[in-house]
Design a protein around this motif. Structure first.
Motif, PDB file in Angstrom:
ATOM      1  N   GLN A 209       0.837  -1.205   0.000  1.00 37.79           N
ATOM      2  CA  GLN A 209       0.000   0.000   0.000  1.00 37.79           C
ATOM      3  C   GLN A 209       0.866   1.246   0.000  1.00 37.79           C
ATOM      4  OE1 GLN A 209      -2.171  -1.282   3.379  1.00 37.79           O
ATOM      5  NE2 GLN A 209      -4.120  -1.323   2.295  1.00 37.79           N
ATOM      6  N   GLN A 210       1.931   1.209   0.791  1.00 41.96           N
ATOM      7  CA  GLN A 210       2.883   2.336   0.790  1.00 41.96           C
ATOM      8  C   GLN A 210       4.238   1.791   1.199  1.00 41.96           C
ATOM      9  OE1 GLN A 210       1.140   4.859   3.855  1.00 41.96           O
ATOM     10  NE2 GLN A 210       2.732   4.234   5.285  1.00 41.96           N
ATOM     11  N   LYS A 211       5.265   2.550   0.876  1.00 43.36           N
ATOM     12  CA  LYS A 211       6.617   2.066   1.157  1.00 43.36           C
ATOM     13  C   LYS A 211       6.958   2.337   2.620  1.00 43.36           C
ATOM     14  CE  LYS A 211       9.584  -0.129  -0.986  1.00 43.36           C
ATOM     15  NZ  LYS A 211       9.143  -1.432  -1.425  1.00 43.36           N
TER      16      LYS A 211
ATOM     17  N   HIS B 224       9.536   3.051   5.671  1.00 42.19           N
ATOM     18  CA  HIS B 224      10.652   4.000   5.592  1.00 42.19           C
ATOM     19  C   HIS B 224      12.030   3.354   5.500  1.00 42.19           C
ATOM     20  CE1 HIS B 224       7.958   7.306   7.532  1.00 42.19           C
ATOM     21  NE2 HIS B 224       7.656   7.051   6.280  1.00 42.19           N
ATOM     22  N   TYR B 225      12.094   2.041   5.724  1.00 38.16           N
ATOM     23  CA  TYR B 225      13.389   1.350   5.742  1.00 38.16           C
ATOM     24  C   TYR B 225      13.554   0.378   4.581  1.00 38.16           C
ATOM     25  CZ  TYR B 225      10.133  -2.042   7.595  1.00 38.16           C
ATOM     26  OH  TYR B 225       9.037  -2.850   7.730  1.00 38.16           O
ATOM     27  N   CYS B 226      12.491   0.155   3.820  1.00 44.14           N
ATOM     28  CA  CYS B 226      12.451  -1.015   2.939  1.00 44.14           C
ATOM     29  C   CYS B 226      12.841  -0.674   1.503  1.00 44.14           C
ATOM     30  CB  CYS B 226      11.040  -1.603   2.955  1.00 44.14           C
ATOM     31  SG  CYS B 226      10.882  -3.084   1.950  1.00 44.14           S
TER      32      CYS B 226
ATOM     33  N   PHE C  81      11.474  -4.839  -3.871  1.00 41.46           N
ATOM     34  CA  PHE C  81      10.737  -4.426  -5.062  1.00 41.46           C
ATOM     35  C   PHE C  81       9.232  -4.514  -4.778  1.00 41.46           C
ATOM     36  CE2 PHE C  81       8.661  -6.083  -9.054  1.00 41.46           C
ATOM     37  CZ  PHE C  81       8.593  -4.858  -9.682  1.00 41.46           C
ATOM     38  N   SER C  82       8.593  -3.347  -4.651  1.00 35.82           N
ATOM     39  CA  SER C  82       7.134  -3.333  -4.494  1.00 35.82           C
ATOM     40  C   SER C  82       6.638  -1.915  -4.739  1.00 35.82           C
ATOM     41  CB  SER C  82       6.724  -3.794  -3.093  1.00 35.82           C
ATOM     42  OG  SER C  82       7.094  -2.851  -2.123  1.00 35.82           O
ATOM     43  N   ALA C  83       5.381  -1.813  -5.159  1.00 30.61           N
ATOM     44  CA  ALA C  83       4.783  -0.501  -5.428  1.00 30.61           C
ATOM     45  C   ALA C  83       3.296  -0.601  -5.103  1.00 30.61           C
ATOM     46  CB  ALA C  83       4.990  -0.150  -6.896  1.00 30.61           C
TER      47      ALA C  83
ATOM     48  N   GLY D  52       5.166 -14.568  -0.847  1.00 32.19           N
ATOM     49  CA  GLY D  52       6.047 -13.572  -0.247  1.00 32.19           C
ATOM     50  C   GLY D  52       5.927 -12.241  -0.974  1.00 32.19           C
ATOM     51  N   GLY D  53       6.518 -11.206  -0.365  1.00 28.12           N
ATOM     52  CA  GLY D  53       6.371  -9.909  -1.032  1.00 28.12           C
ATOM     53  C   GLY D  53       7.438  -8.935  -0.604  1.00 28.12           C
ATOM     54  N   GLY D  54       7.031  -7.732  -0.765  1.00 23.31           N
ATOM     55  CA  GLY D  54       5.703  -7.135  -0.961  1.00 23.31           C
ATOM     56  C   GLY D  54       4.709  -7.534   0.144  1.00 23.31           C
ATOM     57  N   THR D  55       3.466  -7.342  -0.172  1.00 20.89           N
ATOM     58  CA  THR D  55       2.404  -7.615   0.789  1.00 20.89           C
ATOM     59  C   THR D  55       1.382  -8.584   0.187  1.00 20.89           C
ATOM     60  OG1 THR D  55       2.711  -5.359   1.630  1.00 20.89           O
ATOM     61  CG2 THR D  55       0.738  -6.502   2.354  1.00 20.89           C
TER      62      THR D  55
ATOM     63  N   ALA E 134       2.263 -11.427   5.801  1.00 20.34           N
ATOM     64  CA  ALA E 134       1.157 -10.490   5.957  1.00 20.34           C
ATOM     65  C   ALA E 134       1.587  -9.251   6.716  1.00 20.34           C
ATOM     66  CB  ALA E 134       0.017 -11.180   6.703  1.00 20.34           C
ATOM     67  N   ASN E 135       1.099  -8.103   6.256  1.00 24.18           N
ATOM     68  CA  ASN E 135       1.278  -6.856   6.981  1.00 24.18           C
ATOM     69  C   ASN E 135       0.046  -6.705   7.874  1.00 24.18           C
ATOM     70  OD1 ASN E 135       1.006  -4.072   7.624  1.00 24.18           O
ATOM     71  ND2 ASN E 135       2.424  -3.570   5.976  1.00 24.18           N
ATOM     72  N   PRO E 136       0.225  -6.505   9.191  1.00 20.49           N
ATOM     73  CA  PRO E 136      -0.943  -6.453  10.080  1.00 20.49           C
ATOM     74  C   PRO E 136      -1.967  -5.400   9.657  1.00 20.49           C
ATOM     75  CG  PRO E 136       1.103  -6.209  11.340  1.00 20.49           C
ATOM     76  CD  PRO E 136       1.495  -6.286   9.901  1.00 20.49           C
TER      77      PRO E 136
HETATM   78  S1  SF4 Z   1       7.596  -5.315   1.734  1.00 16.99           S
HETATM   79 FE1  SF4 Z   1       6.857  -5.128   3.866  1.00 16.99          FE
HETATM   80  S2  SF4 Z   1       8.467  -3.919   4.773  1.00 16.99           S
HETATM   81 FE2  SF4 Z   1       8.690  -3.594   2.553  1.00 16.99          FE
HETATM   82  S3  SF4 Z   1       7.422  -1.782   2.021  1.00 16.99           S
HETATM   83 FE3  SF4 Z   1       6.149  -3.585   1.799  1.00 16.99          FE
HETATM   84  S4  SF4 Z   1       5.040  -3.736   3.737  1.00 16.99           S
HETATM   85 FE4  SF4 Z   1       6.828  -2.464   4.101  1.00 16.99          FE
END
Ligand code: SF4
Ligand code: SAM
Length: 375
Positions: free
Chosen positions: A12-14, A16-18, A21-23, A58-61, A93-95
């Motif tokens: 959904q959003q990035k 701050h540390y990651c 590859f995801s958008a 896996g992901g991503g989310t 999973a992201n909570p």
């Molecule tokens: S992969 Fe996980 S840690 Fe990285 S931006 Fe997505 S939700 Fe955040």
């Protein structure tokens, strides 16, 4: 026996540390990604149909996918591949994306292992990390998942946060232990170039943890979690007896792994092994699938020397380490014969018990340095 890794390159959003590859998914991108993945699986199955022991979303989310999308993907897997009756089927999973409704749906779709990215139980830290959930929500979703019937849950925790004291880390750990997950992943915060946290550090608004504080926190986590009955079975992973992640163990043991979804990596053990990857490029992914081609590209072809190095590199990350006899059966010589100079330099840092070479957690702290003797 093999694993299947399915990469879901959306968040959904990035955070701050990651820098994975995801958008954010645009429009109905999740629906079209789901359809592309189905085609990807069909193409793979035309070439190779091993018995699947594990499936890992896996992901991503991956928890952005709806339960019905997960259910159709898993039912395609069942039709296209033989799937072992006790297969481990994990979802990262992201909570912030979990609800009672989607948890129920994931469970009935066949997900039997959840890996929840809690990251921290402190709201200020979660804000700093750019997470979309707070600690109470993460705790609540764990309790709900448990009461709905998930019996194998992993929680990810990030440590070595800027300014984090040992007492603050302990408070995090106590909250995690209260939930009693079967599995715990601990990740020292790594400041990746280009991330929001890297910008704050460059501007002097945040200071990175020292190596000493990192080591102290890591060994503290090791001691506390092992005292609670968790087995520290890999650099970053702890499990209650019987709950090691079978999918990741397959990766460390160089077992075959099929890969689907842009950004996924797989391993084919033919010869000395081939690692392949689907490029992080959704347009190219679609074009390849439209042309009826498997989008996986060869990343690395191993010769004997490279395969020996990788066997040690991956095996020594785990508490099981590397079995001398297995190694000699695969490669024709024992590890100490194949790498005399490395064994000489490592001396007593590398242990040998019951015919297995292994490192202790104190040595894992210096892993990159120690393992470089084999490279
Ligand atoms: S992969 Fe996980 S840690 Fe990285 S931006 Fe997505 S939700 Fe955040
Ligand atoms: C790819 S993420 C998948 C989990 C899920 N997307 C989530 O964030 O909830 C896997 C784990 O890697 C860890 N991670 C990612 N980037 C990291 C970084 N820069 N430093 C430390 N840990 C990191 C996080 O703990 C995260 O849970």
């Amino acid at each position: 026996m093999a694993g299947l890794y399915l990469h879901v390159p959306f968040c959904q959003q990035k955070c701050h540390y990651c820098d994975f590859f995801s958008a954010p998914p645009l429009g109905d991108q999740l629906t079209s990604w789901h359809q592309l993945l189905e085609r990807n699986l069909h193409l793979i199955a035309q070439e190779y149909r091993p018995l699947l022991e594990t499936v890992f979303f896996g992901g991503g989310t991956p928890s952005l996918l709806t339960p019905s999308q997960i259910a159709t993907i898993l039912s395609s897997c069942q039709k296209l591949f033989p799937v072992s009756s006790g297969a481990e089927i994990s979802l990262e999973a992201n909570p912030g994306t979990l609800t009672v409704t989607n948890l129920k749906g994931y469970l009935s779709a066949g997900i039997n292992r959840l890996s929840i990215g809690v990251q921290s139980f402190d709201d200020e830290t979660l804000d700093l990390l750019g997470r979309r959930h707070n600690a109470a929500e993460a705790r609540q979703i764990f309790i709900q998942a448990r009461s709905l019937g998930f019996t194998n849950i992993s929680l990810d925790l990030i440590f070595a946060l800027p300014g984090q004291s040992l007492a603050a880390l302990d408070r995090e750990l106590e909250q995690l232990l209260e939930l009693s997950p079967e599995h715990v992943g601990i990740y020292g915060l790594s400041i990746e170039p280009g991330t929001h946290l890297a910008k704050l550090i460059n501007k002097g608004q945040l200071r990175e943890t020292t190596d000493e504080a990192y080591a102290e926190a890591y060994l503290h986590l090791h001691r506390r979690l092992t005292a609670e009955g968790y087995d520290h079975y890999e650099i970053s992973n702890f499990a209650r007896p019987g709950y090691r992640c079978r999918h990741n163990q397959g990766y460390w043991q160089r077992k075959p792994c099929l890969a689907a979804g842009a950004g996924a990596h797989g391993f084919n053990p033919t010869g000395y092994g081939q690692r392949n990857a689907i490029p992080n490029d959704l347009l190219r992914y679609q074009q390849k699938l439209d042309a009826g081609e498997n989008p996986a590209e060869l990343l690395e072809e191993f010769d004997q020397q490279l395969a020996m190095v990788e066997t040690l590199y991956l095996g020594l990350r785990t508490s099981d380490g590397v079995d001398r006899t297995d190694f000699a059966q695969k490669f024709g010589s024992f590890p100490e014969v194949a790498f005399p100079a490395a064994f000489h330099s490592l001396g007593s840092k590398l242990h040998l018990e019951k015919n297995r070479y292994f490192f202790n957690p104190e040595e894992w702290l210096l892993y990159d340095h120690l393992i470089s003797h084999f490279l």
